[in-house]
Write a protein that holds these residues in place. Structure first.
Motif, PDB file in Angstrom:
ATOM      1  N   UNK A 162       0.841  -1.202   0.000  1.00 18.65           N
ATOM      2  CA  UNK A 162       0.000   0.000   0.000  1.00 18.65           C
ATOM      3  C   UNK A 162       0.877   1.253   0.000  1.00 18.65           C
TER       4      UNK A 162
ATOM      5  N   UNK B 177       0.999   4.261  -2.814  1.00 16.38           N
ATOM      6  CA  UNK B 177       0.837   5.695  -2.536  1.00 16.38           C
ATOM      7  C   UNK B 177       1.914   6.491  -3.256  1.00 16.38           C
TER       8      UNK B 177
ATOM      9  N   UNK C  99       1.001   6.635  -6.895  1.00 19.87           N
ATOM     10  CA  UNK C  99      -0.089   7.577  -7.194  1.00 19.87           C
ATOM     11  C   UNK C  99       0.468   8.987  -7.259  1.00 19.87           C
TER      12      UNK C  99
ATOM     13  N   UNK D 108      -5.956  -2.416  -4.283  1.00 17.79           N
ATOM     14  CA  UNK D 108      -7.195  -1.810  -3.800  1.00 17.79           C
ATOM     15  C   UNK D 108      -7.088  -0.286  -3.827  1.00 17.79           C
ATOM     16  N   UNK D 109      -5.894   0.241  -3.536  1.00 19.66           N
ATOM     17  CA  UNK D 109      -5.773   1.696  -3.498  1.00 19.66           C
ATOM     18  C   UNK D 109      -5.548   2.258  -4.905  1.00 19.66           C
ATOM     19  N   UNK D 110      -5.032   1.439  -5.820  1.00 20.36           N
ATOM     20  CA  UNK D 110      -4.830   1.890  -7.193  1.00 20.36           C
ATOM     21  C   UNK D 110      -6.066   1.659  -8.060  1.00 20.36           C
ATOM     22  N   UNK D 111      -7.045   0.930  -7.523  1.00 22.64           N
ATOM     23  CA  UNK D 111      -8.208   0.583  -8.332  1.00 22.64           C
ATOM     24  C   UNK D 111      -9.049   1.817  -8.632  1.00 22.64           C
ATOM     25  N   UNK D 112      -9.500   1.890  -9.889  1.00 27.64           N
ATOM     26  CA  UNK D 112     -10.490   2.872 -10.297  1.00 27.64           C
ATOM     27  C   UNK D 112     -11.455   2.060 -11.159  1.00 27.64           C
TER      28      UNK D 112
ATOM     29  N   UNK E 191      -9.231  -7.709  -5.626  1.00 26.20           N
ATOM     30  CA  UNK E 191     -10.103  -6.598  -5.244  1.00 26.20           C
ATOM     31  C   UNK E 191     -11.561  -7.054  -5.302  1.00 26.20           C
TER      32      UNK E 191
END
Lengths: 334, 549
Positions: B398, B402, B405, B495-499, B507
């Protein structure tokens, strides 16, 4: 020879294909809006579908994850580009929504439907509105707990007969879990959690693991959103629920439009829909409470106005969250 | 002997990879300074003000060390049984051991909660009835319970690296010992295992470092480790600075482990076993002991695959997993749901593409990097490169996400929102697996073979492609599989990169748990295992175009 090079080409080719695929999927004739939500997809997807049924020229692309993940993602987007990538959002964390509004990140929109929403659940400027409220109830396994032996209230949870029986969402990683911890601290002070700590509860991340643990009877008592309990009971899982005597914790899910969205018109239509009769009917069908004043609540449950709630200061919760997390860790360590 | 990486290609591959790794990490630490306009190093000291973070750090180190020891013992034993003995079902044991690597850490831990939970764990209840016990014999909600689950996840890493080294072993040494009358045990412990020490060390190191950043199992079991603390710091209101600071302190032990490993391996030539006089070693014939030994090998498969997947498989075929078992409760609806659900289908497709892409690119890069790292190991720059490239494996994914991103959400290069950024995260996070696997094997190959090629006039590049690569081909396949599988199950970054549209299978699986049902989640988990087993069988068929020897 050079199998490795061929492998490289293959990999590059595959990656390019992947890129094209993801891009082609995003480009179509209709308007597409990006919808970030923390409401589980079995509940948020039907709403989006109904909306597209009524507005065939607008497609809603959903990103759904836990409260903390969605907020973390939006923070990063705002930090990187100055605005959210989401056009619309539906989030079960009032403090975060209020903060977004204060920072000027939300579009003020006076929807014609706003007047039908209970005043307690809308911003006078129309920057956000809760069309749905979740209530936190006590859920228990009927396999392991006789109805008479189930806890009746929040304070019952500290009874020593529940030693090794309790499960909570870990407030360190779960937004809902954090709200529950703060709510109990605001109501009873830290002695409540000191009592719970003695019973060695299991702390899991988010509601996923929790529901399953209660259903399987490994940790037969926990606190949970009403719609999750309703869903499990409808599937005939061996569980039941109790509305705590002191009152339930209400968790409004706020809908808002991101300021600066290039899809403002479509976003406004979605806003109207979310608080419309059509939207409320979808919510009711799914066993969720809506906030319109002119329609009844979900079948078989008391009207929303009759659900007793405990007072909860979300702003204070947001301010004190880091300190709360630290104190909670210390209390659980004792 | 030196083959300098004087070819531009080799240096640029190394530099490119280094840049790749540095990018997200640098963004994490430089980010606050860039955005505030002043040098901001608060995150370095802020960590020490948080007592619980230090407590988590000790927990993490203890758990990772214990896990590495357990996983190494089991992994090496399994690898030896599968490669060097004639027990039946060798291929099945190998297939399932590696396949178990795909089990999501969440699901593996949760399956064991259902099996060994102190209140209702199926095995606990059975044991209590059988032996009339008052209390449950096992408690999965304990530190040792966590180490048990973490070890199950780490065994495949040790197993695969050891297997690939054992396969390239030179038989002549064992044969000499046999002729001189050494017993089988003596040969194993004084010749075979010491010869593959680089690979065993690499596996143990990977097991140690991967446990440092493990999130799923401790989250389910409620164990306080650094990755779960980091997740807590990222919640609202987020403390990205603290999260970055804690990750930095997690890199310390990872680096320490790597330096120790490099030190052990530095006595070059000690492990060279693949020379010009190459002959495959004979398997040990176990005779009457074949079947009992086979059971020993299967015991891991039972614990890591059969037991958890019988619980998960049963749930995936149930209408309500918690209901009293009955025929009425059985259904195929959960699998039918997958076929109807666009998110899950898209997720499976995306995962295959991103994982395969990352695995192939990682293997290709790792070939060059590992070769340079082994052949030039005395150069400080090369050692530093090796250490740098190892770092991401010890950082919770994660945190890598970050950094990515922040690096790729704005021009000049906008990758956020595409599948590229997910593939990139996988590549950065799991490249170390490929490098360690291949470096272990390169260190077993005598440079005399390369010298021979150079003497007859081949260029370094030709030598590398025609001599070195074919020699390590089977390990390249191993490396690809070993990168593909953890990418396929990866969740933290995904999960944090998912769009919308670049969601992955893991996910889809985890959001199904909270939203659709645990039963569907299990069905997706079973499908992911099936895909991994098929992928392994396909990978095993890949043979070098120019066969060597």
């Amino acid at each position: 020879m050079n199998v490795a090079i061929r492998g490289c080409f293959f990999a590059c080719g595959m990656s390019i294909l992947a890129g094209i695929w993801s891009m082609s999927a995003a480009s179509a004739e209709t308007t597409e809006i990006q919808f970030y939500t923390t409401v589980p997809r079995n509940l948020s997807e039907p709403l989006a579908q109904k909306f597209t049924e009524l507005n065939p020229d607008i497609k809603v692309n959903i990103f759904q994850a836990g409260v903390e993940t969605v907020l973390e993602k939006m923070r990063l987007e705002a930090r990187g580009t100055g605005r959210f990538q989401a056009d619309v959002m539906w989030i079960e964390e009032p403090a975060a929504i209020r903060q977004f509004a204060d920072e000027g990140r939300l579009e003020a929109y006076q929807s014609p439907e706003l007047k039908n929403v209970s005043a307690a659940y809308r911003d006078p400027e129309g920057r956000f509105v809760a069309n749905h409220v979740a209530f936190i109830f006590i859920m228990y396994s009927t396999k392991k707990i006789q109805p008479g032996a189930a806890p009746k209230s929040w304070s019952d949870l500290t009874d020593t007969k529940f030693a090794g029986q309790l499960v909570f969402s870990n407030p360190q990683v779960s937004g809902t879990g954090a709200a529950i911890v703060s709510a109990m601290v605001q109501k009873f002070g830290w002695p409540f959690w000191e009592g719970i700590a003695k019973l060695k509860p299991v702390l899991v991340n988010g509601s996923q693991g929790m529901t399953s643990l209660i259903i399987q009877g490994e940790r037969p008592v926990g606190v949970m959103q009403d719609y999750t309990i309703a869903d499990a009971m409808q599937k005939k899982q061996p569980v039941n629920f109790i509305v705590p005597e002191e009152g339930s914790l209400a968790m409004p899910a706020y809908f808002a439009i991101a300021r600066g969205t290039p899809k403002l018109e479509a976003a406004k239509k979605f806003y109207d829909f979310m608080i419309s009769k059509d939207g409320a009917e979808v919510l009711m069908r799914l066993g969720m409470y809506h906030t319109r004043t002119d329609l009844p609540g979900p079948e078989g449950r008391p009207p929303i106005a009759d659900v007793k709630t405990i007072p909860f200061d979300w702003a204070q919760h947001a301010r004190e969250k880091p300190a709360m997390k630290a104190t909670f860790a210390d209390v659980m360590d004792k | 002997m030196t083959i300098r990486p004087h070819s531009v290609a080799a240096s640029s591959v190394c530099l490119l990879s280094a840049a790749l790794v540095l990018l997200p990490i640098a963004w994490l630490f430089v980010g606050p300074s860039v955005e505030s306009g002043t040098l901001n190093l608060d995150f370095l000291t802020a960590v020490f003000e948080q007592r619980r973070l230090l407590h988590a750090l000790t927990n993490t180190l203890q758990a990772s060390f214990a896990t590495a020891v357990c996983a190494t013992i089991v992994g090496v034993m399994l690898a030896f049984l599968v490669v060097r003995t004639d027990i039946p079902f060798r291929k099945t044991i190998s297939l399932l051991t590696v396949g178990s690597f795909v089990t999501s850490s969440y699901l593996q831990a949760f399956a064991y909660v259902l099996l060994l939970g102190p209140n209702a764990g199926v095995l606990n209840v059975a044991l209590m009835r059988l032996f009339h016990l008052e209390e449950a014999p096992f408690d999965i909600y304990s530190f040792w319970g966590y180490i048990f689950v973490a070890s199950l996840e780490a065994v495949p890493l040790v197993f695969m690296t050891t297997v690939s080294a054992l396969r390239t072993l030179d038989g002549s040494l064992e044969n000499s010992a046999r002729i001189l009358g050494a017993s089988a045990w003596r040969i194993v412990f004084t010749i075979s295992l010491p010869l593959v020490a680089p690979a065993i060390g690499a596996g143990a190191l990977l097991a140690f470092i991967s446990t440092l950043s493990l999130y799923g199992a401790p989250a389910i079991l409620g164990i306080r480790v650094v990755p779960t603390e980091i997740q807590g710091l990222l919640g609202f209101p987020a403390r990205f600075d603290l999260a970055a600071g804690v990750s930095l302190y997690l890199m310390g032990p990872a680096l320490l482990g790597l330096l120790l490993y490099q030190k052990l391996m530095s006595r070059s030539g000690r492990f060279v076993t693949v020379t010009g006089r190459w002959g495959p070693p004979e398997p040990f014939r176990l005779g009457a002991l074949r079947w009992p030994t086979c059971l020993l090998g299967f015991s891991f498969v039972v614990v890591a695959v059969l037991l958890p997947y019988s619980v998960l498989g049963y749930a995936s075929l149930s209408k309500a997993a918690g209901a009293v078992p009955s025929l009425d409760n059985l259904t195929l609806d959960n699998y039918a749901f997958i076929l109807r659900d666009s998110l899950t289908l898209r997720g499976l497709g995306n995962s295959v593409i991103a994982s395969l892409g990352a695995a192939l690119v990682a293997t290709a890069l790792a070939c060059v990097i590992a070769f340079v790292e082994v052949r030039q190991r005395e150069r400080p720059a090369v050692r530093a490169l090796g250490a740098l490239l190892m770092l991401p494996f010890g950082i919770p994914s994660v945190v890598i996400a970050i950094g990515l991103i922040l690096a790729f959400i704005r021009p000049p290069l906008v990758l956020y929102g595409t599948l590229w950024i997910i593939g990139l995260a996988y590549l950065i996070k799991f490249l170390p697996i490929a490098i360690r696997t291949l470096a272990a094997v390169f260190s077993q190959i005598d440079s005399s073979l390369e010298e021979a090629s150079r003497i007859v006039g081949a260029s370094p590049t030709t030598t590398f492609v025609r001599i070195s690569i074919p020699l390590v081909w089977s390990s390249m396949v191993t490396a690809t599989v070993l990168v593909f599988i953890p990418c396929f199950r990866e969740l933290g970054a995904s999960i944090i990169l998912a769009t919308p549209f670049n969601e992955t299978a893991a996910f889809a699986m985890i959001t199904a748990w909270g939203a659709v049902s645990f039963e569907v989640t299990c069905a997706i988990g079973v499908v992911m295992l099936a895909i991994t087993l098929v992928a392994q069988m396909l990978f095993a068929r890949v043979r070098p175009a120019a066969a060597f020897g």
